[in-house]
Design a protein around this motif. Structure first.
Motif, PDB file in Angstrom:
ATOM      1  N   ARG A   1      -8.871   7.772  -5.685  1.00 25.32           N
ATOM      2  CA  ARG A   1      -9.412   6.729  -5.333  1.00 25.32           C
ATOM      3  C   ARG A   1      -8.890   5.398  -5.207  1.00 25.32           C
ATOM      4  O   ARG A   1      -7.456   5.273  -5.815  1.00 25.32           O
ATOM      5  CB  ARG A   1     -10.793   6.646  -6.128  1.00 25.32           C
ATOM      6  N   ASP A   2      -9.232   4.388  -4.716  1.00 28.63           N
ATOM      7  CA  ASP A   2      -8.751   3.164  -4.554  1.00 28.63           C
ATOM      8  C   ASP A   2      -8.330   2.297  -5.839  1.00 28.63           C
ATOM      9  O   ASP A   2      -9.158   2.572  -7.101  1.00 28.63           O
ATOM     10  CB  ASP A   2      -9.691   2.183  -3.940  1.00 28.63           C
ATOM     11  N   PRO A   3      -7.123   1.772  -5.789  1.00 26.47           N
ATOM     12  CA  PRO A   3      -6.730   0.835  -7.135  1.00 26.47           C
ATOM     13  C   PRO A   3      -7.623  -0.156  -7.400  1.00 26.47           C
ATOM     14  O   PRO A   3      -8.509  -0.680  -6.494  1.00 26.47           O
ATOM     15  CB  PRO A   3      -5.374   0.501  -6.703  1.00 26.47           C
TER      16      PRO A   3
ATOM     17  N   ASP B   1      -6.332  -6.793  -0.275  1.00 26.27           N
ATOM     18  CA  ASP B   1      -6.552  -5.340  -0.084  1.00 26.27           C
ATOM     19  C   ASP B   1      -7.028  -4.570  -0.920  1.00 26.27           C
ATOM     20  O   ASP B   1      -7.260  -3.526  -0.801  1.00 26.27           O
ATOM     21  CB  ASP B   1      -5.570  -4.602   0.876  1.00 26.27           C
ATOM     22  N   ILE B   2      -7.163  -5.141  -2.396  1.00 20.10           N
ATOM     23  CA  ILE B   2      -7.380  -4.613  -3.440  1.00 20.10           C
ATOM     24  C   ILE B   2      -8.837  -5.266  -4.022  1.00 20.10           C
ATOM     25  O   ILE B   2      -8.746  -6.383  -4.167  1.00 20.10           O
ATOM     26  CB  ILE B   2      -6.459  -4.249  -4.426  1.00 20.10           C
ATOM     27  N   THR B   3      -9.626  -4.589  -4.453  1.00 28.36           N
ATOM     28  CA  THR B   3     -10.738  -4.852  -5.471  1.00 28.36           C
ATOM     29  C   THR B   3     -10.164  -6.007  -6.645  1.00 28.36           C
ATOM     30  O   THR B   3      -9.589  -5.152  -7.447  1.00 28.36           O
ATOM     31  CB  THR B   3     -11.625  -4.113  -5.764  1.00 28.36           C
TER      32      THR B   3
ATOM     33  N   ALA C   1       0.879  -1.081   0.011  1.00 30.33           N
ATOM     34  CA  ALA C   1      -0.040   0.001   0.106  1.00 30.33           C
ATOM     35  C   ALA C   1       1.018   1.120  -0.133  1.00 30.33           C
ATOM     36  O   ALA C   1       0.500   2.210  -0.633  1.00 30.33           O
ATOM     37  CB  ALA C   1      -0.932   0.270   1.179  1.00 30.33           C
TER      38      ALA C   1
ATOM     39  N   VAL D   1      -3.777   2.323 -10.768  1.00 33.86           N
ATOM     40  CA  VAL D   1      -3.681   3.056  -9.698  1.00 33.86           C
ATOM     41  C   VAL D   1      -4.130   4.655  -9.912  1.00 33.86           C
ATOM     42  O   VAL D   1      -3.598   5.193 -10.677  1.00 33.86           O
ATOM     43  CB  VAL D   1      -1.905   3.194  -9.057  1.00 33.86           C
TER      44      VAL D   1
ATOM     45  N   THR E   1       1.544  -4.740  -5.685  1.00 31.45           N
ATOM     46  CA  THR E   1       0.551  -5.527  -5.111  1.00 31.45           C
ATOM     47  C   THR E   1       0.769  -7.002  -4.224  1.00 31.45           C
ATOM     48  O   THR E   1       0.017  -7.466  -3.627  1.00 31.45           O
ATOM     49  CB  THR E   1      -0.601  -6.010  -6.101  1.00 31.45           C
TER      50      THR E   1
ATOM     51  N   ARG F   1       2.012   1.636  -3.498  1.00 30.51           N
ATOM     52  CA  ARG F   1       0.842   2.470  -4.210  1.00 30.51           C
ATOM     53  C   ARG F   1       0.810   3.929  -4.113  1.00 30.51           C
ATOM     54  O   ARG F   1       0.401   4.778  -4.880  1.00 30.51           O
ATOM     55  CB  ARG F   1      -0.347   1.658  -4.016  1.00 30.51           C
ATOM     56  N   ARG F   2       0.816   4.134  -2.547  1.00 29.64           N
ATOM     57  CA  ARG F   2       0.771   5.730  -2.278  1.00 29.64           C
ATOM     58  C   ARG F   2       1.909   6.316  -3.073  1.00 29.64           C
ATOM     59  O   ARG F   2       1.506   7.590  -3.324  1.00 29.64           O
ATOM     60  CB  ARG F   2       0.652   5.720  -0.899  1.00 29.64           C
TER      61      ARG F   2
END
Length: 364
Positions: free
Chosen positions: A54-56, A74-76, A9, A50, A39, A12-13
């Motif tokens: 909003r969320d990845p 933790d990711i859709t 995470a 990404v 990931t 990705r941030r």
């Protein structure tokens, strides 16, 4: 130490922050290595988008439905065979989406444009993820030490067992070393093992063929193990039987060049400075024309990645980076020498994670 989920995470941030600085709304990740880095997903087909706001979303095909749920909780995750194209179609417009042009073919680019909404534009953003990968975190450094040790042990075992000797073919020695790395825990090799003997040692990337090693040969062995996504890389040149004066001379020059390159590999040094430190020694000895490649490269998820220790390289070494130092001399028709170590750059100086004596080893 951060948890695995938090580590990915955070990456990705950091990517989202880099995208915002570049004026991008999102980045479409289609390289399997970059998807893994961001990931933890290890499947062979996958893509990730990404966003800055909003969320990845991650995508793979039906073969990996269970695997992606386990590796990326933790990711859709969405399931679609053409993962990159599918995620391109999921991007809301208007948006400017970065893509890695160096890893995207013209056909793939056309497919992305066709799938995207009317207000979506794609922009080349090559190297964005690779820049994040330059400095390794603690978990990555531990993985690199572990895989280097697998290769270290395998090589030492092979030498101690007397398997590098006159009468064996290059191919037999390569197979023996690769077997020992696999038996020692490697998933596979980082690349095809090079065993270059006698006149073949004058070819930097010879490979390994049916030539039979003879007494007096220099034998250059370039090898690496691959484990848990990370690579190792080491080269040693050894003598089988007593080497001639020429062989001893070029070996000593390369050894001094390698030591100079390692000494130069400090925080704040450029890749060009590391390269020049090694190259100066070889040129001063009169062999400059026979040093035909750059001095080194980074090692991580790829066995050849940034930073580059090469002429003109502006890459600046930072703590947590890796770099190889591998000068060589290759004289056609006579023979060659390469000595390579992989270093981790630290504030206290370079840490060598490939360990086998660099002084000339003469085998009976």
């Amino acid at each position: 130490m951060a948890s695995t989920e938090n580590r990915f995470a955070l990456r990705r941030r950091r990517l989202a922050e880099a995208l915002a600085a570049e004026g991008l709304d999102a980045f479409l990740v289609t390289s399997p290595l970059s998807v893994r880095y961001l990931t933890g997903f290890t499947g062979s087909n996958g893509a990730l988008v990404v966003f800055t706001d909003r969320d990845p979303v991650v995508c793979t095909d039906g073969r990996y439905t269970t695997q992606i749920a386990e590796e990326v909780p933790d990711i859709t995750a969405e399931i679609e065979r053409r993962s990159g194209v599918h995620l391109a179609s999921r991007t809301e417009e208007p948006a400017t989406v970065g893509i890695d042009a160096a890893r995207t073919s013209m056909v793939e680019y056309s497919q992305l444009e066709e799938a995207a909404a009317a207000g979506v534009t794609f922009r080349p953003a090559t190297g964005v993820v690779e820049q994040l990968r330059l400095v390794k975190d603690d978990e990555e450094l531990a993985a690199l030490r572990t895989v280097a040790e697998v290769a270290n042990v395998a090589f030492a075992e092979m030498i101690d067992a007397g398997e590098l000797r006159a009468g064996r073919s290059e191919r037999e020695v390569a197979a023996d070393l690769e077997y020992r790395m696999r038996r020692g825990g490697a998933d596979t090799t980082s690349f095809d093992t090079i065993v270059a003997s006698g006149p073949n040692s004058a070819k930097p990337h010879h490979g390994a063929d049916d030539r039979v090693i003879a007494q007096g040969d220099l034998v250059t062995i370039d090898f690496g193990a691959y484990l848990g996504g990370y690579n190792s890389d080491m080269t040693r040149t050894l003598a089988v039987g007593e080497p001639d004066d020429f062989s001893r001379e070029i070996y000593q020059v390369v050894l001094e060049a390698q030591r100079a390159g390692i000494a130069a590999a400090r925080v704040g040094a450029t890749g060009a400075e590391v390269d020049q430190a090694s190259r100066d020694v070889i040129e001063a000895a009169g062999y400059g024309e026979y040093f035909v490649h750059s001095t080194g490269h980074g090692v991580g998820l790829e066995v050849h990645e940034a930073p580059a220790a090469a002429r003109g390289s502006a890459d600046v070494l930072q703590a947590g980076m890796t770099v190889t130092v591998e000068p060589g001399i290759y004289v056609p028709g006579k023979g060659g020498v390469r000595i390579e170590d992989t270093l981790i750059i630290t504030v206290d100086g370079p840490e060598t994670i490939t360990r086998f004596p660099t002084e000339l080893t003469v085998l009976d």
